[in-house]
Scaffold this motif. Structure first.
Motif, PDB file in Angstrom:
ATOM      1  N   TYR A  64      30.585 -19.166   4.614  1.00 41.28           N
ATOM      2  CA  TYR A  64      29.232 -18.433   4.219  1.00 41.28           C
ATOM      3  C   TYR A  64      28.166 -18.852   5.209  1.00 41.28           C
ATOM      4  O   TYR A  64      27.333 -17.870   5.709  1.00 41.28           O
ATOM      5  N   GLN A  66      28.692 -20.015   8.168  1.00 45.25           N
ATOM      6  CA  GLN A  66      28.804 -19.356   9.485  1.00 45.25           C
ATOM      7  C   GLN A  66      28.542 -17.960   9.577  1.00 45.25           C
ATOM      8  O   GLN A  66      28.111 -17.519  10.557  1.00 45.25           O
ATOM      9  N   ASP A  67      28.758 -17.298   8.395  1.00 41.66           N
ATOM     10  CA  ASP A  67      28.560 -16.072   8.583  1.00 41.66           C
ATOM     11  C   ASP A  67      27.018 -15.631   8.647  1.00 41.66           C
ATOM     12  O   ASP A  67      26.670 -14.674   9.117  1.00 41.66           O
ATOM     13  N   ARG A  70      25.675 -16.550  12.278  1.00 44.53           N
ATOM     14  CA  ARG A  70      26.164 -15.629  13.285  1.00 44.53           C
ATOM     15  C   ARG A  70      25.857 -14.210  12.963  1.00 44.53           C
ATOM     16  O   ARG A  70      25.376 -13.348  13.821  1.00 44.53           O
ATOM     17  N   GLY A  71      25.692 -13.827  11.540  1.00 48.60           N
ATOM     18  CA  GLY A  71      25.505 -12.584  11.308  1.00 48.60           C
ATOM     19  C   GLY A  71      24.053 -12.137  11.618  1.00 48.60           C
ATOM     20  O   GLY A  71      23.794 -11.200  12.200  1.00 48.60           O
ATOM     21  N   ARG A 112      26.162  -8.188   3.009  1.00 52.00           N
ATOM     22  CA  ARG A 112      26.827  -8.832   1.849  1.00 52.00           C
ATOM     23  C   ARG A 112      26.748  -8.162   0.629  1.00 52.00           C
ATOM     24  O   ARG A 112      26.397  -8.964  -0.332  1.00 52.00           O
TER      25      ARG A 112
END
Length: 160
Positions: A64, A66-67, A70-71, A112
């Motif tokens: 999460y 990382q998401d 990066r997101g 998300r």
């Protein structure tokens, strides 16, 4: 298999569902990394690597984190465009930490959808209380609440 290793031996990853506290810590770490990225203008990959080395990530939902990191970085222009109509000033004049919180919240609202919008609002308000200015949480709440009414219209109408 231990709690901190999966079949690939990656610390912090498991086959179990993450706990809310692990998601909360992922948001805190992502916010700090996004702020560092904003201030230092370093590559997101460099900041992610530094965070993984310099911080105890054992109780963090690492995928999460990382998401989010990066997101938000990948979709920053899109997020700024979505936020701008709700801001009372140009985006470059928003306090940097509050801007990072707004981008994080906008990313979660938009990308998300597995996270309920009320959770996104609550978590971003808590981040703003912890890291933002004295009244920053009210500013963040007002903007993201309005944004959630547009992005998560069906969910928001059902929840009110």
């Amino acid at each position: 298999m231990s709690v901190t290793d999966d079949q690939d031996g990656v610390p912090g990853s498991t086959n179990r569902a993450p706990k809310p506290a692990e998601r909360r810590r992922a948001r805190v770490m992502a916010l700090q990394a996004l702020y560092q990225r904003h201030m230092a203008k370093a590559a997101v990959s460099q900041i992610e690597a530094e965070f993984r080395v310099d911080n105890d990530m054992s109780n963090v939902d690492l995928p999460y984190f990382q998401d989010l990191l990066r997101g938000v970085d990948r979709h920053q222009n899109e997020l700024d465009q979505v936020l701008q109509p709700y801001l009372d000033r140009p985006i470059h004049e928003v306090d940097p930490i509050e801007l990072c919180i707004l981008r994080l919240g906008a990313y979660e609202l938009k990308h998300r959808i597995d996270v309920p919008y009320k959770v996104v609002l609550n978590e971003t308000i808590e981040l703003a209380k912890r890291f933002g200015g004295t009244e920053g949480h009210k500013y963040v709440n007002g903007i993201l609440d309005k944004l959630s009414q547009r992005i998560r219209i069906v969910e928001a109408r059902a929840g009110r």
